[in-house]
Design a protein around this motif. Structure first.
Motif, PDB file in Angstrom:
ATOM      1  N   UNK A   1      62.119 -23.102  23.862  1.00  0.00           N
ATOM      2  CA  UNK A   1      60.714 -22.713  23.731  1.00  0.00           C
ATOM      3  C   UNK A   1      59.944 -23.519  22.687  1.00  0.00           C
ATOM      4  N   UNK A   2      60.643 -24.065  21.699  1.00  0.00           N
ATOM      5  CA  UNK A   2      59.944 -24.718  20.589  1.00  0.00           C
ATOM      6  C   UNK A   2      60.532 -26.099  20.300  1.00  0.00           C
ATOM      7  N   UNK A   3      59.772 -26.951  19.627  1.00  0.00           N
ATOM      8  CA  UNK A   3      60.325 -28.234  19.202  1.00  0.00           C
ATOM      9  C   UNK A   3      61.522 -28.061  18.258  1.00  0.00           C
ATOM     10  N   UNK A   4      61.503 -27.017  17.439  1.00  0.00           N
ATOM     11  CA  UNK A   4      62.638 -26.764  16.543  1.00  0.00           C
ATOM     12  C   UNK A   4      63.893 -26.434  17.342  1.00  0.00           C
ATOM     13  N   UNK A   5      63.730 -25.696  18.417  1.00  0.00           N
ATOM     14  CA  UNK A   5      64.868 -25.375  19.275  1.00  0.00           C
ATOM     15  C   UNK A   5      65.435 -26.611  19.941  1.00  0.00           C
ATOM     16  N   UNK A   6      64.561 -27.472  20.401  1.00  0.00           N
ATOM     17  CA  UNK A   6      65.013 -28.723  21.028  1.00  0.00           C
ATOM     18  C   UNK A   6      65.743 -29.600  20.014  1.00  0.00           C
ATOM     19  N   UNK A   7      65.190 -29.697  18.813  1.00  0.00           N
ATOM     20  CA  UNK A   7      65.829 -30.498  17.755  1.00  0.00           C
ATOM     21  C   UNK A   7      67.194 -29.919  17.389  1.00  0.00           C
ATOM     22  N   UNK A   8      67.284 -28.595  17.340  1.00  0.00           N
ATOM     23  CA  UNK A   8      68.557 -27.954  17.009  1.00  0.00           C
ATOM     24  C   UNK A   8      69.603 -28.236  18.090  1.00  0.00           C
ATOM     25  N   UNK A   9      69.191 -28.189  19.356  1.00  0.00           N
ATOM     26  CA  UNK A   9      70.121 -28.482  20.455  1.00  0.00           C
ATOM     27  C   UNK A   9      70.572 -29.939  20.390  1.00  0.00           C
ATOM     28  N   UNK A  10      69.639 -30.843  20.210  1.00  0.00           N
ATOM     29  CA  UNK A  10      69.987 -32.262  20.127  1.00  0.00           C
ATOM     30  C   UNK A  10      70.912 -32.540  18.948  1.00  0.00           C
ATOM     31  N   UNK A  11      70.658 -31.889  17.815  1.00  0.00           N
ATOM     32  CA  UNK A  11      71.508 -32.088  16.638  1.00  0.00           C
ATOM     33  C   UNK A  11      72.922 -31.581  16.886  1.00  0.00           C
ATOM     34  N   UNK A  12      73.043 -30.434  17.519  1.00  0.00           N
ATOM     35  CA  UNK A  12      74.379 -29.892  17.802  1.00  0.00           C
ATOM     36  C   UNK A  12      75.146 -30.800  18.754  1.00  0.00           C
ATOM     37  N   UNK A  13      74.455 -31.337  19.774  1.00  0.00           N
ATOM     38  CA  UNK A  13      75.126 -32.199  20.750  1.00  0.00           C
ATOM     39  C   UNK A  13      75.442 -33.582  20.189  1.00  0.00           C
ATOM     40  N   UNK A  14      74.841 -33.914  19.058  1.00  0.00           N
ATOM     41  CA  UNK A  14      75.096 -35.220  18.448  1.00  0.00           C
ATOM     42  C   UNK A  14      76.045 -35.156  17.259  1.00  0.00           C
ATOM     43  N   UNK A  15      76.057 -34.027  16.535  1.00  0.00           N
ATOM     44  CA  UNK A  15      76.767 -34.023  15.261  1.00  0.00           C
ATOM     45  C   UNK A  15      77.825 -32.938  15.102  1.00  0.00           C
ATOM     46  N   UNK A  16      77.772 -31.868  15.870  1.00  0.00           N
ATOM     47  CA  UNK A  16      78.767 -30.809  15.714  1.00  0.00           C
ATOM     48  C   UNK A  16      80.061 -31.233  16.417  1.00  0.00           C
ATOM     49  N   UNK A  17      81.148 -31.270  15.690  1.00  0.00           N
ATOM     50  CA  UNK A  17      82.400 -31.819  16.209  1.00  0.00           C
ATOM     51  C   UNK A  17      82.871 -31.099  17.477  1.00  0.00           C
ATOM     52  N   UNK A  18      82.895 -29.779  17.449  1.00  0.00           N
ATOM     53  CA  UNK A  18      83.358 -29.045  18.636  1.00  0.00           C
ATOM     54  C   UNK A  18      82.373 -29.142  19.785  1.00  0.00           C
ATOM     55  N   UNK A  19      81.079 -29.056  19.510  1.00  0.00           N
ATOM     56  CA  UNK A  19      80.089 -29.176  20.574  1.00  0.00           C
ATOM     57  C   UNK A  19      80.173 -30.547  21.245  1.00  0.00           C
ATOM     58  N   UNK A  20      80.343 -31.588  20.452  1.00  0.00           N
ATOM     59  CA  UNK A  20      80.459 -32.943  21.007  1.00  0.00           C
ATOM     60  C   UNK A  20      81.721 -33.082  21.856  1.00  0.00           C
TER      61      UNK A  20
END
Length: 116
Positions: free
Chosen positions: A91-110
């Motif tokens: 719904x928000x740009x913050x939500x999109x940024x949070x999703x992109x950050x998790x898919x780029x930097x969180x070890x288990x998510x990646x």
């Protein structure tokens, strides 16, 4: 049909007018209602870091990473129908940024998911 050797689960943004497809899990930002039916679903609220990145109080995983963990855990434990992709209702740009950050930097998510 194109084949990929990348076995990670694809994650894509859901267009606001789009209905989640069959065989997908839904990742929802905020308090939006989950769709009716038997679909894997997890929600998250993006948080704004109050401290510098990497400080001791901010080391726990992000809400997006935790929501993706819940989906993955439900999938492998067969608590929800098997899904082949995750669609994200953001719904928000913050939500999109949070999703992109998790898919780029969180070890288990990646290790488990990939952007599509």
């Amino acid at each position: 049909m194109a084949w990929s050797i990348d076995a990670r689960i694809p994650v894509r943004l859901l267009h606001p007018d789009e209905v989640p497809p069959a065989g997908a899990a839904l990742l929802i930002e905020g308090d939006a209602p989950a769709p009716s039916g038997n679909m894997a679903c997890a929600a998250f609220r993006p948080t704004v870091a109050a401290h510098a990145p990497g400080c001791a109080c901010c080391l726990p995983r992000t809400p997006v990473a935790a929501a993706l963990d819940r989906l993955f855990s439900q999938r492998v434990r067969q608590q929800v129908p098997w899904f082949t992709e995750v669609v994200a209702r953001i719904e928000t740009p913050a939500g999109r940024a949070a999703l992109e950050a998790a898919l780029a930097a969180d070890v288990l998510a990646v290790a488990r998911f990939r952007p599509r």
